[in-house]
Write a protein that holds these residues in place. Structure first.
Motif, PDB file in Angstrom:
ATOM      1  N   VAL A  14       0.834  -1.212   0.000  1.00 41.29           N
ATOM      2  CA  VAL A  14       0.000   0.000   0.000  1.00 41.29           C
ATOM      3  C   VAL A  14       0.863   1.255   0.000  1.00 41.29           C
ATOM      4  CG1 VAL A  14      -1.707   1.317   1.290  1.00 41.29           C
ATOM      5  CG2 VAL A  14      -1.911  -1.163   1.144  1.00 41.29           C
ATOM      6  N   LEU A  15       1.908   1.254   0.826  1.00 42.73           N
ATOM      7  CA  LEU A  15       2.778   2.430   0.904  1.00 42.73           C
ATOM      8  C   LEU A  15       3.545   2.652  -0.394  1.00 42.73           C
ATOM      9  CD1 LEU A  15       4.151   2.059   4.558  1.00 42.73           C
ATOM     10  CD2 LEU A  15       2.514   3.755   3.717  1.00 42.73           C
ATOM     11  N   ASN A  16       3.924   1.566  -1.069  1.00 45.32           N
ATOM     12  CA  ASN A  16       4.594   1.691  -2.367  1.00 45.32           C
ATOM     13  C   ASN A  16       3.713   2.453  -3.350  1.00 45.32           C
ATOM     14  OD1 ASN A  16       6.979   0.432  -1.738  1.00 45.32           O
ATOM     15  ND2 ASN A  16       6.372  -1.585  -2.498  1.00 45.32           N
ATOM     16  N   LYS A  17       2.419   2.090  -3.363  1.00 44.63           N
ATOM     17  CA  LYS A  17       1.484   2.736  -4.282  1.00 44.63           C
ATOM     18  C   LYS A  17       1.202   4.180  -3.889  1.00 44.63           C
ATOM     19  CE  LYS A  17      -0.930  -1.523  -5.618  1.00 44.63           C
ATOM     20  NZ  LYS A  17      -2.227  -2.243  -5.615  1.00 44.63           N
ATOM     21  N   ALA A  18       1.137   4.423  -2.585  1.00 41.47           N
ATOM     22  CA  ALA A  18       0.773   5.760  -2.108  1.00 41.47           C
ATOM     23  C   ALA A  18       1.940   6.741  -2.116  1.00 41.47           C
ATOM     24  CB  ALA A  18       0.199   5.665  -0.697  1.00 41.47           C
ATOM     25  N   ALA A  35      10.775   4.107  -2.675  1.00 39.68           N
ATOM     26  CA  ALA A  35      11.862   4.638  -1.850  1.00 39.68           C
ATOM     27  C   ALA A  35      11.339   5.141  -0.498  1.00 39.68           C
ATOM     28  CB  ALA A  35      12.577   5.758  -2.592  1.00 39.68           C
ATOM     29  N   LYS A  36      10.233   5.911  -0.538  1.00 42.02           N
ATOM     30  CA  LYS A  36       9.674   6.461   0.694  1.00 42.02           C
ATOM     31  C   LYS A  36       9.102   5.352   1.564  1.00 42.02           C
ATOM     32  CE  LYS A  36       8.648  10.011   3.269  1.00 42.02           C
ATOM     33  NZ  LYS A  36       9.719  10.814   3.897  1.00 42.02           N
TER      34      LYS A  36
END
Length: 337
Positions: free
Chosen positions: A84-88, A92-93
């Motif tokens: 989910v974080l990769n998409k959002a 890198a973040k």
């Protein structure tokens, strides 16, 4: 030339966060901290030098990202959070955020079970041994754990409470094994250091949320089985019979929060000591009205009497939490200097 941004420590970031969210939100956070944590955070706030808007924004953003990652981890595990974080936020973040979390963030066990309703949890532990049930209840929210505890057989309630109170640490491998078994069962129903769990505080939080009848049964049975443990639990909580430990001013404040009808019903099953104490702290007019209520009151169900008594206890606990009254615990912590 712009000044280089300071690299804040974790303690400084916590202080900046409390300053940034404002005193009302900070006060809500403080309610969930231990005395030691409050002292540490307060010291950090008082020693924090001038904070720039840039630093505030950076801390708030880091807090938001961390909270977001925790939410995703709780919902579906680390891999789900990463996806989910990769998409959002981009890969890198996402890696940066999760990299910071892996060293400091612990996902509480039994997250999947905590989403189930109390009736499902009761069914889940129906044939489990008391030690396993004690472990699970230690991780549930007090209100939900109280519902589950109340639904267990009487002898098992006391056994579970005793084991919770004496539980100090459990190896992570055992916790994970139990967690996996429960998750598999719930799914079928349609739905490196040791980890500290249980203890007196966990028991008190749960007993404070059960109904008066269950509370009374557990404490009376513990009096016979383990008087020392029972006394330790009672010192950390407030029960109806402790009304007489309140000062006259405190009980008068409490009674103002309770309906006259509930006071009368509560006195129906009270000891003479409690009854006399409460009546002596009512106005003459209210005393006469309650006496009249008692004279015309027919037989009452024990559950109704206990519910009325619990309303008075709840008023005591609410006023104590807000700091409006002081409840003597018998441990010297309430002595005024």
């Amino acid at each position: 030339m712009a000044a280089t941004a300071r690299k804040l420590t974790s303690r400084e970031k916590a202080a900046v966060l409390m300053i940034a969210v404002g005193k009302n939100h900070a006060a809500q956070v403080y309610k969930h901290l231990s005395e030691e944590e409050i002292a540490t955070l307060t010291l950090a706030i008082t020693t924090t030098s001038k904070v720039t808007q840039e630093e505030k924004n950076a801390v708030l953003n880091e807090f938001y990202e961390t909270a977001l990652a925790q939410k995703f981890i709780s919902e579906g595990g680390l891999d789900y959070a990463r996806s989910v974080l990769n998409k959002a936020l981009g890969e890198a973040k996402a890696n940066e955020i999760l990299g910071k979390l892996t060293e400091t963030l612990q996902v509480r066990p039994f997250e999947y079970v905590r989403k189930a309703d109390p009736s499902q949890v009761v069914h889940l532990v129906a044939n489990e041994n008391p030690q396993t049930v004690a472990l699970l209840l230690s991780y549930l929210e007090p209100a939900k754990a109280a519902s589950v505890l109340s639904a267990l057989p009487g002898d098992m309630q006391v056994d579970v409470v005793t084991r919770m109170a004496s539980m100090e640490s459990v190896i992570p491998e055992y916790i994970r094994e139990v967690e996996m078994i429960f998750e598999q069962r719930l799914a079928k129903m349609g739905m490196s250091d040791q980890t500290s769990v249980g203890g007196i505080e966990a028991v008190v939080n749960i007993i404070n949320n059960v109904d008066r009848g269950t509370e009374k049964f557990i404490l009376e049975t513990l009096d016979m089985l383990d008087a020392e443990l029972s006394e330790s639990i009672k010192r950390s909580m407030f029960v109806f019979e402790d009304i007489t430990k309140l000062s006259n001013q405190a009980i008068q404040t409490v009674l103002k929060q309770v309906e006259q009808s509930d006071i009368a019903i509560a006195l129906k099953g009270a000891t003479d000591e409690v009854k006399n104490f409460i009546m002596s702290n009512l106005s003459k007019r209210l005393q006469e009205m309650i006496k009249d209520d008692l004279d015309v009151m027919g037989p009452m169900k024990m559950r109704d009497v206990e519910d009325a008594q619990q309303k008075i206890v709840n008023a005591v606990r609410t006023l104590e939490e807000s700091g409006e009254i002081i409840v003597s615990r018998g441990d010297g912590s309430d002595v005024l200097l």
